[in-house]
Write a protein that holds these residues in place. Structure first.
Motif, PDB file in Angstrom:
ATOM      1  N   LEU A 121      16.281  -2.472   5.061  1.00 11.28           N
ATOM      2  CA  LEU A 121      16.079  -2.116   6.471  1.00 11.28           C
ATOM      3  C   LEU A 121      15.152  -0.921   6.554  1.00 11.28           C
ATOM      4  O   LEU A 121      14.435  -0.739   7.531  1.00 11.28           O
ATOM      5  CB  LEU A 121      17.415  -1.716   7.106  1.00 11.28           C
ATOM      6  CG  LEU A 121      18.283  -2.772   7.731  1.00 11.28           C
ATOM      7  CD1 LEU A 121      19.475  -2.107   8.386  1.00 11.28           C
ATOM      8  CD2 LEU A 121      17.505  -3.550   8.771  1.00 11.28           C
ATOM      9  N   GLU A 122      15.227  -0.104   5.530  1.00 11.97           N
ATOM     10  CA  GLU A 122      14.467   1.157   5.580  1.00 11.97           C
ATOM     11  C   GLU A 122      12.974   0.922   5.490  1.00 11.97           C
ATOM     12  O   GLU A 122      12.205   1.773   5.897  1.00 11.97           O
ATOM     13  CB  GLU A 122      14.886   2.072   4.424  1.00 11.97           C
ATOM     14  CG  GLU A 122      16.240   2.715   4.629  1.00 11.97           C
ATOM     15  CD  GLU A 122      17.274   2.131   3.714  1.00 11.97           C
ATOM     16  OE1 GLU A 122      17.060   2.140   2.511  1.00 11.97           O
ATOM     17  OE2 GLU A 122      18.312   1.654   4.186  1.00 11.97           O
TER      18      GLU A 122
ATOM     19  N   PHE B 230      12.371   0.398   9.137  1.00 12.05           N
ATOM     20  CA  PHE B 230      13.196   1.116  10.100  1.00 12.05           C
ATOM     21  C   PHE B 230      13.766   2.340   9.412  1.00 12.05           C
ATOM     22  O   PHE B 230      13.041   3.123   8.835  1.00 12.05           O
ATOM     23  CB  PHE B 230      14.272   0.159  10.645  1.00 12.05           C
ATOM     24  CG  PHE B 230      14.994   0.693  11.852  1.00 12.05           C
ATOM     25  CD1 PHE B 230      14.292   1.031  13.003  1.00 12.05           C
ATOM     26  CD2 PHE B 230      16.365   0.866  11.827  1.00 12.05           C
ATOM     27  CE1 PHE B 230      14.961   1.531  14.116  1.00 12.05           C
ATOM     28  CE2 PHE B 230      17.037   1.360  12.937  1.00 12.05           C
ATOM     29  CZ  PHE B 230      16.326   1.691  14.079  1.00 12.05           C
ATOM     30  N   GLU B 231      15.044   2.500   9.474  1.00 12.91           N
ATOM     31  CA  GLU B 231      15.665   3.606   8.754  1.00 12.91           C
ATOM     32  C   GLU B 231      17.067   3.166   8.370  1.00 12.91           C
ATOM     33  O   GLU B 231      17.522   2.104   8.758  1.00 12.91           O
ATOM     34  CB  GLU B 231      15.699   4.869   9.628  1.00 12.91           C
ATOM     35  CG  GLU B 231      16.174   4.622  11.040  1.00 12.91           C
ATOM     36  CD  GLU B 231      15.731   5.742  11.994  1.00 12.91           C
ATOM     37  OE1 GLU B 231      16.053   6.885  11.700  1.00 12.91           O
ATOM     38  OE2 GLU B 231      15.093   5.436  13.010  1.00 12.91           O
ATOM     39  N   ARG B 232      17.745   4.008   7.646  1.00 20.78           N
ATOM     40  CA  ARG B 232      19.090   3.646   7.224  1.00 20.78           C
ATOM     41  C   ARG B 232      20.028   3.643   8.416  1.00 20.78           C
ATOM     42  O   ARG B 232      19.956   4.517   9.274  1.00 20.78           O
ATOM     43  CB  ARG B 232      19.576   4.656   6.193  1.00 20.78           C
ATOM     44  CG  ARG B 232      20.640   4.080   5.324  1.00 20.78           C
ATOM     45  CD  ARG B 232      21.245   5.006   4.342  1.00 20.78           C
ATOM     46  NE  ARG B 232      22.604   4.547   4.129  1.00 20.78           N
ATOM     47  CZ  ARG B 232      22.898   3.426   3.495  1.00 20.78           C
ATOM     48  NH1 ARG B 232      21.942   2.661   3.012  1.00 20.78           N
ATOM     49  NH2 ARG B 232      24.155   3.038   3.357  1.00 20.78           N
ATOM     50  N   VAL B 233      20.890   2.622   8.471  1.00 21.47           N
ATOM     51  CA  VAL B 233      21.865   2.553   9.558  1.00 21.47           C
ATOM     52  C   VAL B 233      23.257   2.669   8.938  1.00 21.47           C
ATOM     53  O   VAL B 233      23.558   1.989   7.965  1.00 21.47           O
ATOM     54  CB  VAL B 233      21.733   1.217  10.326  1.00 21.47           C
ATOM     55  CG1 VAL B 233      22.810   1.101  11.384  1.00 21.47           C
ATOM     56  CG2 VAL B 233      20.352   1.103  10.944  1.00 21.47           C
ATOM     57  N   ASP B 234      24.080   3.527   9.497  1.00 21.71           N
ATOM     58  CA  ASP B 234      25.427   3.724   8.946  1.00 21.71           C
ATOM     59  C   ASP B 234      26.223   2.427   8.946  1.00 21.71           C
ATOM     60  O   ASP B 234      26.233   1.707   9.934  1.00 21.71           O
ATOM     61  CB  ASP B 234      26.188   4.762   9.784  1.00 21.71           C
ATOM     62  CG  ASP B 234      25.746   6.164   9.405  1.00 21.71           C
ATOM     63  OD1 ASP B 234      25.123   6.297   8.337  1.00 21.71           O
ATOM     64  OD2 ASP B 234      25.998   7.097  10.185  1.00 21.71           O
TER      65      ASP B 234
ATOM     66  N   ASN C 282      25.044   0.899  16.053  1.00 20.06           N
ATOM     67  CA  ASN C 282      24.821   2.352  16.016  1.00 20.06           C
ATOM     68  C   ASN C 282      23.376   2.755  16.284  1.00 20.06           C
ATOM     69  O   ASN C 282      22.885   3.714  15.724  1.00 20.06           O
ATOM     70  CB  ASN C 282      25.240   2.943  14.657  1.00 20.06           C
ATOM     71  CG  ASN C 282      26.685   2.636  14.341  1.00 20.06           C
ATOM     72  OD1 ASN C 282      27.506   2.565  15.258  1.00 20.06           O
ATOM     73  ND2 ASN C 282      26.999   2.428  13.089  1.00 20.06           N
TER      74      ASN C 282
ATOM     75  N   ILE D 237      12.000  -7.621   7.135  1.00 16.90           N
ATOM     76  CA  ILE D 237      12.833  -7.322   8.304  1.00 16.90           C
ATOM     77  C   ILE D 237      12.129  -6.278   9.160  1.00 16.90           C
ATOM     78  O   ILE D 237      11.773  -5.204   8.672  1.00 16.90           O
ATOM     79  CB  ILE D 237      14.223  -6.834   7.853  1.00 16.90           C
ATOM     80  CG1 ILE D 237      14.934  -7.997   7.156  1.00 16.90           C
ATOM     81  CG2 ILE D 237      15.024  -6.343   9.036  1.00 16.90           C
ATOM     82  CD1 ILE D 237      16.333  -7.695   6.732  1.00 16.90           C
TER      83      ILE D 237
ATOM     84  N   PRO E 229      12.056  -4.163  12.887  1.00 17.79           N
ATOM     85  CA  PRO E 229      12.839  -3.792  14.080  1.00 17.79           C
ATOM     86  C   PRO E 229      12.044  -4.064  15.368  1.00 17.79           C
ATOM     87  O   PRO E 229      10.817  -3.979  15.374  1.00 17.79           O
ATOM     88  CB  PRO E 229      13.055  -2.291  13.894  1.00 17.79           C
ATOM     89  CG  PRO E 229      11.872  -1.847  13.103  1.00 17.79           C
ATOM     90  CD  PRO E 229      11.494  -2.990  12.209  1.00 17.79           C
TER      91      PRO E 229
ATOM     92  N   LYS F  22       4.895   1.467   8.317  1.00 18.16           N
ATOM     93  CA  LYS F  22       5.958   0.554   8.750  1.00 18.16           C
ATOM     94  C   LYS F  22       5.435  -0.439   9.774  1.00 18.16           C
ATOM     95  O   LYS F  22       4.461  -0.163  10.466  1.00 18.16           O
ATOM     96  CB  LYS F  22       7.110   1.367   9.353  1.00 18.16           C
ATOM     97  CG  LYS F  22       7.713   2.312   8.346  1.00 18.16           C
ATOM     98  CD  LYS F  22       9.025   2.894   8.802  1.00 18.16           C
ATOM     99  CE  LYS F  22       9.630   3.657   7.630  1.00 18.16           C
ATOM    100  NZ  LYS F  22      10.932   4.211   7.919  1.00 18.16           N
TER     101      LYS F  22
ATOM    102  N   LYS G 206      18.254   6.055  16.308  1.00 18.37           N
ATOM    103  CA  LYS G 206      19.662   5.979  15.928  1.00 18.37           C
ATOM    104  C   LYS G 206      20.503   6.801  16.893  1.00 18.37           C
ATOM    105  O   LYS G 206      20.058   7.810  17.433  1.00 18.37           O
ATOM    106  CB  LYS G 206      19.859   6.473  14.492  1.00 18.37           C
ATOM    107  CG  LYS G 206      19.239   5.514  13.497  1.00 18.37           C
ATOM    108  CD  LYS G 206      19.965   5.492  12.178  1.00 18.37           C
ATOM    109  CE  LYS G 206      19.871   6.808  11.425  1.00 18.37           C
ATOM    110  NZ  LYS G 206      20.295   6.633  10.031  1.00 18.37           N
TER     111      LYS G 206
END
Lengths: 813, 153
Positions: free
Chosen positions: A773-774, A777-781, B46, B61, B63, B92, B150
């Motif tokens: 995902l990173e 995007f970024e890391r998601v908890d 989240n 993947i 977003p 990205k 986030k």
């Protein structure tokens, strides 16, 4: 010069293998296995490192490796005894060689006197002094090498310019280290007094062949070794020098006459110096006064020896070298093994043609290259490594003829020696393998998609198709395993770096530390191995710094004075477990919890269990430098460990037992690419849970939930109470499933604590390719990554461990 | 060809223009990778409401950001006619969900004005404003659009 870069890369690869081997061999030697095979293996390894270093002109590395090699040679001969001190010195020397290799690789410079002290001790040992004697003799560097310059008549009449004098001192590198070689040159070689015939005076005629240079040997180093034996004079013989028009840049025209004077000298001692170049040169050794002694010629290429070159030297042949070839030559940065035939001074730079370079520029008219087409130059340079390259003909440069040591280590037993040379192997660029891995990954997806399309009616109708799909599934599996096996490597390559770390930590902290490694042949994907070094370093450093107690303290509480750090690797199902364990004081939980509360990592009204407190040392921002001193120090850099390990899809778990020690477990996936998962639905979204963490699944209607005072739910399973996480709530998703029709997926997060995830539906098992995902995007908890399902949609991978830890970290909102 | 674009690059920009309701926005054409019809996305937990989820773009993947929601006007209710513009931001790839792609515009760099103070979200998300044939086009600052996705961030 990408070719050269490739050779260099290959050389550094080989170096790291060789260094690993040296480390291993010495670990065994240290443990008392002092057999000749091990010594020979180390000796061969260091010689190979030196050979390649010579080829690339890493002069400092060559210098140190050479001194080390000399000592090892003496040990092999039994002239120096392998005492514990010597073993310790050698282990230290391995570290220094590793540093030099790293410096050569990164291009950073080490201090000029780096390893000097050890070098001096080698020398002292080699001269028969005891290892523990601090007053080593003169270092080799300071031997009085007396070079006698020779004038070459290049047709400029009687008064040839001074700078056309043949001056070995110009050749940089090692020669520069011979601080006095330049200064002591006699002004006029013609007036050199004839040598008196003295008993114990030896005359050596040394005529190197092209092959000697091609194998990265350097006459200068040989002379230096001779100088150790006695008083020496070296005179170049240039009678073979052709006219400039016929001058072959890669041919060897220079030979040497050496006079060596020492009472105790024997022919064998002299021959031994040339042992490694035997076959690549002509050597005549004779004692002066003995029958058949050679006439000590003045060794001067006088004007009569060759027709004088014309006043206008024809340098066109030299200059005919294409510009880029010249620059390639100069690129070489070969500052040690250049013994330039004297050419018109103006062109000396160009004429500094290194014999090795012709492997790149053109095949020389020389047997070595003729017989070994396609041999990379690096292999030639380091040709005694049984390097895993298919060779038309093995080129063994300098296998020592004396001990009957085969070129590959003969000890097939599993004590860390290299696989026997019988194993055929090739080096493949990792990118190529990765491409195959990715293709196989896509194949797996397609195959599982096809299987999903087959519903019951289709299955009944097309039995052949079903059978075909089953075979396809099996084949795909097998293909995948094979591809993964290609990338798998034993963790040895990382583990072998740790003994040195522990040695250094022990020195720094003043503690006594013993490192035990277990299961270093466990194989794991190469990319994961590459990511392991940092976390392991942090963990071991943490154990040594903060886990283990000082000697006094250990004795005071009745432990042995030496702390043990145990590093082990084992395969457990689809995972590799790497465990760093120490028998130190354990984690000070009160302090950890206090700090975590102060920093707001744990809400004041949350009372984490002991196990949860231990995990807090990995919490980001848990510890900063200022707190280290008043905390037991656990937690420095540990969040780095966690993030590194998470990045490669692994998890970290720590267990501590006060006064007894701490155990940190890394659970890593075997491969990065593919995961066995259970596909579930949360709300309407597909999620996948790694199969490796699932214990069992229960229908909610059959599960026994209990309320706990705080309002949460726990699940009772076989007498255990397990924390419940409703994924729909947790992920903030609509769910419309009746609660009784939902499912509990009981997962075992890292270590012993289980967690019950509530999902809306269970769809089935499959294999998926993990996507990051990173990347975009970024890391998601709570999410470990994503994957693409057979229908092309994305499903998210549940991070079981992450879900659990965020519970503790999340302020009770 | 190369000459033309070189001259053009010196003083003019080519924009892909798209609409959200009555508004027109633009992004530089060089950042656009592809334009796709909306085909659903897997929601990400989240994350803020303007992150619509992730899609599979040929094995990667990516977003998807809902631009309407990003400007604070509530989530788009996408149909098959809605469009995802896939763009590169740094290294990205991201997609932004818009109502429709309207045009390719060539504008002069000299005509780009600063965003008037006042609406903070506009100033935050736009690099500038350019008038094209009496239409006002807001130049999207992609880096700003994708930041703060986030919930805890």
């Amino acid at each position: 010069m990408s070719d050269l870069d490739d050779f260099k890369a290959t050389y550094f690869d080989e170096c790291s293998e060789l260094l690993t081997e040296m480390e291993e061999q010495f670990a065994a030697i240290e443990a008392g296995e002092r057999d000749a095979d091990r010594l020979n293996a180390v000796f061969r390894a260091i010689h190979s490192v030196k050979g390649g270093a010579g080829a690339f002109g890493f002069s400092a590395l060559v210098g140190f490796a050479h001194a080390y090699e000399t000592l090892l040679d003496y040990v092999r001969d039994g002239r120096v005894e392998m005492t514990d001190d010597v073993v310790t010195l050698c282990i230290r020397a391995n570290d220094i060689v590793a540093d030099y290799v790293k410096a050569a690789q990164t291009g950073e410079a080490l201090p000029a006197d780096y390893g000097q002290e050890e070098k001096e001790r080698f020398d002292a040992l080699a001269r028969g002094e005891r290892a523990d004697d601090d007053e080593g003799g003169e270092p080799m560097e300071e031997f009085d090498l007396e070079f006698v310059p020779v004038m070459v008549n290049i047709g400029g009449g009687e008064d040839a310019p001074d700078d056309a004098g043949f001056d070995l001192g110009d050749f940089g590198g090692v020669a520069d280290e011979l601080a006095n070689s330049n200064d002591d040159l006699a002004e006029d070689a013609f007036d050199a007094p004839p040598l008196e015939a003295v008993p114990g005076q030896w005359e050596i005629h040394f005529t190197p062949h092209t092959a000697l240079y091609a194998r990265a040997n350097d006459p200068l180093l040989l002379f230096r070794e001779l100088a150790v034996l006695g008083e020496m004079q070296v005179r170049p013989v240039l009678t073979a020098m052709p006219s400039l028009a016929e001058f072959e840049p890669f041919a060897v025209y220079c030979s040497w006459e050496i006079t060596l004077i020492s009472e105790s000298l024997t022919e064998a001692m002299i021959r031994e110096v040339f042992e490694f170049v035997e076959g690549d040169c002509d050597i005549a050794v004779a004692q002066v006064g003995a029958a058949g002694a050679p006439e000590a010629s003045a060794g001067v290429a006088s004007a009569t020896a060759k027709p004088a070159i014309e006043a206008e030297p024809d340098t066109s042949d030299l200059l005919a070298l294409a510009d880029d070839e010249v620059s390639d030559l100069l690129d070489f940065n070969l500052d040690t093994d250049v013994v330039a035939p004297p050419v018109a001074a103006a062109k000396a730079e160009v004429a500094v043609a290194t014999p090795h370079a012709d492997a790149i520029i053109k095949p020389a008219e020389d047997d070595t290259f003729e017989e070994a087409p396609g041999l990379s130059f690096a292999e030639l340079a380091a040709s005694i490594v049984p390097s895993p390259v298919a060779k038309p003909k093995p080129v063994v440069a300098a296998a020592p003829p004396k001990p009957a040591a085969p070129a590959a280590s003969s000890d097939g037993e599993d004590h860390g020696s290299k696989a026997s040379v019988g194993v055929q192997s090739i080096r493949v660029d990792l990118d190529k393998v990765d491409r195959v891995v990715n293709m196989v990954g896509e194949l797996v997806i397609t195959q599982s998609m096809l299987t999903q399309q087959m519903d019951e009616t289709l299955r009944a109708r097309y039995t052949e198709l079903v059978r075909g799909l089953e075979v396809l599934a099996q084949t795909t599996r097998g293909l995948q395993d094979s591809v993964m096996a290609i990338r798998a490597q034993p963790v040895k390559s990382v583990f072998s770096r740790m003994p040195r770390l522990v040695r250094e930590l022990a020195t720094k902290t003043g503690k006594k530390i013993k490192l035990e490694t277990i299961g270093e042949n466990t194989e794991i994907d190469k990319t994961i191995i590459e990511q392991l070094s940092d976390p392991l370093t942090h963990m071991i450093r943490n154990s040594a710094d903060h886990g283990l107690e000082s000697v006094e303290k250990r004795l005071a509480i009745g432990k042995s004075d030496t702390g043990t750090i145990r590093l082990s690797a084992e395969q457990a199902g689809g995972n590799i477990l790497i465990i760093v364990e120490d028998d130190g004081a354990g984690i000070n939980r009160e302090r950890v919890l206090q700090v975590a509360r102060d920093k707001g990592i744990v809400a004041p009204d949350v009372n984490p269990t002991d196990e949860q407190i231990d995990q807090l040392i990995f919490a980001p921002g848990f510890s900063t430098a200022s707190e280290v001193s008043d905390l037991s120090g656990r937690g420095v850099g540990m969040d780095v460990v966690l993030s590194n390990i998470k990045k490669i899809g692994g998890s970290v778990h720590v267990r501590s037992s006060t006064g007894k020690g701490t155990r940190m477990t890394l659970r890593l996936p075997l491969t990065l690419a593919v995961l066995d998962v259970m596909l579930v639905k949360v709300g309407v979204s597909p999620y996948v849970v790694p199969l490796s963490s699932i214990v069992e699944t229960i229908q909610c209607s059959r599960a026994s939930f209990e309320r706990v005072p705080s309002g949460g739910q726990v699940l009772q399973v076989r007498g255990e109470y397990v924390q419940v996480i409703d994924l729909a709530k947790r992920f903030d998703l609509q769910n419309e499933t009746e609660s009784d029709n939902r499912f509990v997926v009981l997962c075992e997060a890292e270590g012993s604590a289980k967690v019950a995830l509530i999902v809306d539906d269970i769809i089935g098992q499959q294999q998926v390719v993990i996507k990051s995902l990173e990347e975009n995007f970024e890391r998601v908890d709570g999410i470990a990554g994503g994957t693409i399902l057979g229908d092309g949609n994305v499903a998210l991978i549940v991070d079981v461990q992450g879900l659990k830890t965020t519970i503790v970290h999340k302020n009770a909102a | 060809m190369a000459d033309k674009s070189a001259v053009a690059a010196q003083n003019s920009l080519q924009l892909i223009a798209f609409s959200i309701g009555e508004q027109t926005y633009g992004v530089e054409i060089t950042t656009v990778r592809e334009i796709r019809a909306w085909n659903g996305a897997t929601p990400l937990p989240n994350t803020r409401e303007f992150v619509r989820g992730v899609i599979n773009l040929r094995g990667t993947i990516v977003p998807i950001f809902d631009l309407r929601a990003r400007f604070g006007d509530g989530q788009t209710s996408p149909t098959k006619n809605h469009v995802v513009v896939v763009m590169s931001v740094g290294d990205k790839w991201v997609g932004i969900l818009v109502d429709a792609v309207s045009d390719i515009l060539t504008v002069s760099k000299d005509d780009i004005h600063n965003v008037p103070e006042g609406n903070s979200i506009d100033t935050e998300l736009l690099n500038g404003i350019v008038t094209h044939e009496s239409r006002m086009v807001g130049l999207i600052d992609l880096h700003a659009v994708v930041s703060g996705a986030k919930l805890d961030g």
